[in-house]
Write a protein that holds these residues in place. Sequence first.
Motif, PDB file in Angstrom:
ATOM      1  N   VAL A 104      14.023 -15.255  -0.466  1.00  0.00           N
ATOM      2  CA  VAL A 104      15.333 -15.411   0.185  1.00  0.00           C
ATOM      3  C   VAL A 104      15.313 -15.006   1.652  1.00  0.00           C
ATOM      4  N   ALA A 105      14.165 -14.606   2.162  1.00  0.00           N
ATOM      5  CA  ALA A 105      14.085 -14.210   3.572  1.00  0.00           C
ATOM      6  C   ALA A 105      14.531 -15.358   4.471  1.00  0.00           C
ATOM      7  N   GLY A 106      15.505 -15.084   5.320  1.00  0.00           N
ATOM      8  CA  GLY A 106      15.994 -16.095   6.256  1.00  0.00           C
ATOM      9  C   GLY A 106      16.872 -17.157   5.649  1.00  0.00           C
ATOM     10  N   ALA A 107      17.216 -17.036   4.372  1.00  0.00           N
ATOM     11  CA  ALA A 107      18.036 -18.055   3.707  1.00  0.00           C
ATOM     12  C   ALA A 107      19.474 -17.964   4.185  1.00  0.00           C
ATOM     13  N   GLY A 108      20.020 -19.071   4.632  1.00  0.00           N
ATOM     14  CA  GLY A 108      21.409 -19.116   5.054  1.00  0.00           C
ATOM     15  C   GLY A 108      22.348 -19.254   3.885  1.00  0.00           C
ATOM     16  N   ARG A 109      23.641 -19.286   4.201  1.00  0.00           N
ATOM     17  CA  ARG A 109      24.664 -19.418   3.168  1.00  0.00           C
ATOM     18  C   ARG A 109      24.436 -20.700   2.367  1.00  0.00           C
ATOM     19  N   GLY A 110      24.490 -20.585   1.055  1.00  0.00           N
ATOM     20  CA  GLY A 110      24.326 -21.748   0.196  1.00  0.00           C
ATOM     21  C   GLY A 110      22.895 -22.033  -0.207  1.00  0.00           C
ATOM     22  N   LYS A 111      21.924 -21.369   0.439  1.00  0.00           N
ATOM     23  CA  LYS A 111      20.517 -21.634   0.127  1.00  0.00           C
ATOM     24  C   LYS A 111      19.899 -20.560  -0.761  1.00  0.00           C
ATOM     25  N   LYS A 112      20.544 -19.406  -0.845  1.00  0.00           N
ATOM     26  CA  LYS A 112      19.977 -18.318  -1.640  1.00  0.00           C
ATOM     27  C   LYS A 112      19.863 -18.713  -3.109  1.00  0.00           C
ATOM     28  N   ARG A 113      20.936 -19.305  -3.647  1.00  0.00           N
ATOM     29  CA  ARG A 113      20.943 -19.663  -5.066  1.00  0.00           C
ATOM     30  C   ARG A 113      19.783 -20.582  -5.409  1.00  0.00           C
ATOM     31  N   LYS A 114      19.563 -21.597  -4.572  1.00  0.00           N
ATOM     32  CA  LYS A 114      18.512 -22.564  -4.864  1.00  0.00           C
ATOM     33  C   LYS A 114      17.137 -21.918  -4.787  1.00  0.00           C
ATOM     34  N   ARG A 115      16.906 -21.070  -3.795  1.00  0.00           N
ATOM     35  CA  ARG A 115      15.601 -20.410  -3.674  1.00  0.00           C
ATOM     36  C   ARG A 115      15.357 -19.446  -4.837  1.00  0.00           C
ATOM     37  N   ILE A 116      16.395 -18.723  -5.235  1.00  0.00           N
ATOM     38  CA  ILE A 116      16.253 -17.805  -6.363  1.00  0.00           C
ATOM     39  C   ILE A 116      16.012 -18.587  -7.648  1.00  0.00           C
ATOM     40  N   GLN A 117      16.706 -19.695  -7.790  1.00  0.00           N
ATOM     41  CA  GLN A 117      16.504 -20.549  -8.958  1.00  0.00           C
ATOM     42  C   GLN A 117      15.060 -21.043  -9.034  1.00  0.00           C
ATOM     43  N   ASN A 118      14.531 -21.513  -7.910  1.00  0.00           N
ATOM     44  CA  ASN A 118      13.155 -22.027  -7.892  1.00  0.00           C
ATOM     45  C   ASN A 118      12.146 -20.929  -8.212  1.00  0.00           C
ATOM     46  N   GLU A 119      12.371 -19.732  -7.664  1.00  0.00           N
ATOM     47  CA  GLU A 119      11.435 -18.628  -7.926  1.00  0.00           C
ATOM     48  C   GLU A 119      11.519 -18.169  -9.375  1.00  0.00           C
ATOM     49  N   PHE A 120      12.741 -18.156  -9.919  1.00  0.00           N
ATOM     50  CA  PHE A 120      12.901 -17.794 -11.329  1.00  0.00           C
ATOM     51  C   PHE A 120      12.119 -18.748 -12.220  1.00  0.00           C
ATOM     52  N   ILE A 121      12.235 -20.041 -11.935  1.00  0.00           N
ATOM     53  CA  ILE A 121      11.519 -21.031 -12.732  1.00  0.00           C
ATOM     54  C   ILE A 121      10.018 -20.803 -12.659  1.00  0.00           C
TER      55      ILE A 121
END
Length: 419
Positions: free
Chosen positions: A198-215
């Motif tokens: 999530v480093a440098g992730a703007g608003r609305g992008k955190k969820r998608k990055r966390i989702q991808n890492e979780f997977i």
Amino acid sequence: MTLPQDLCLILDFGSPYTQMIARHIRDCKVYSEIRPFDVDIERIRSHSPQAIVLGDSSLLPSGALSVAPEVYQLGVPVLEMSDGDWLQQGGDILPDFLFRVAGFPPNWTMSAFLDSAVRQIRSEVADGRVVLGLSGGVDSWVTAALMERAVHDQLFCISIDNGFLRRGERAGVESVFSDMFHAELRVIDAAERFLAAVAGAGRGKKRKRIQNEFIAVFEEEATRIGRVGFLARGIIYSDVIDSIVYDGTWVTIAKPYDVADPGRSLGLRVLEPLRRLFKNEVRELGGLLGLPAEILRRHPFPFPGLAVRCVGEVTPARLATLREADAIIEEEIRSAGLYESLWQSFGVLLREDSYSRGGRHEAVCLRAVESEDGGTADWAPIPHEVLRTISLRIMDEVPNVGRVVYDITPKPPGRVEWE
């Protein structure tokens, strides 16, 4: 899960009352589901509804939207509702329609659902292995308990510590699981991976990055378990309902937040046994499965955790600040006897340097809402003395915080979560 035979179908025109209508029908022990008002007529026929309820369209301009004429030609009773006020006031309109006009049997109960779900899960899984991501939220606990009831030691639970959990969450999950479950639990410490994601992730992008890492993390661990054929997920009805949004010109469909699904890339068959249940039904089912009240009454917690309650950059220091402030909020809300009357109460860390004085550069926002199902919500009138205590404790005990504010935004038009 197989669709119940006795269905009352609700056609949604974008009213905030739609989920409330569905819940009230289910409270009458009749199964209901929501579809957009313009759903294809053949799809309606395929569901074989025993009755149809038209959602509240009073918020729309006169004649702005209308249901297809074919709906009235299906040969089933249709109830038109002018507004949702009567739902809150009570009355006999709905029971009279369901039982006298439509002839529904009052057979939608969680005990019947439990028996049916266990049979269906056992039939589908047979001797296969099932993996489940245990987050520590109500939905995942109930899913885990249901799956273990059905398939016993064929269940493998994976709990991923992404570094965005509430204070004591990981230890609490391990303790409850060891006391109540016989399945295997694997706890994965992946905080550094998620923080980097999530480093440098703007608003609305955190969820998608966390989702991808979780997977990615989940897939790695599921592969280590080996010979897995199924993925169980704690998806509930509010996670999958499409919301109608009318902007005065046309209708759009607002999708719920994405939920991580590692099953597709792993080639697993997905099991979502709670997919048709509202949160209150999930809690009732959990009680039948023997889960303790302190788990079942926990407030909803977003899949990405504190990362989406930390506005702006997510760092270990900012997470620590939010975690401590959030814990104080929960302690004082519980101490005041308010916890179970609220849908959610939590802290949000505002953007860094939104307030700065004397080295205190963080501001905390308290969010507390009342709701029946999360579809609509209003800010809760927390007593002033409780707000004062929360504010003073956060200012005294959390070093970096220089301001505490209270969010009084209803849903709609706002959302409960900030990101």
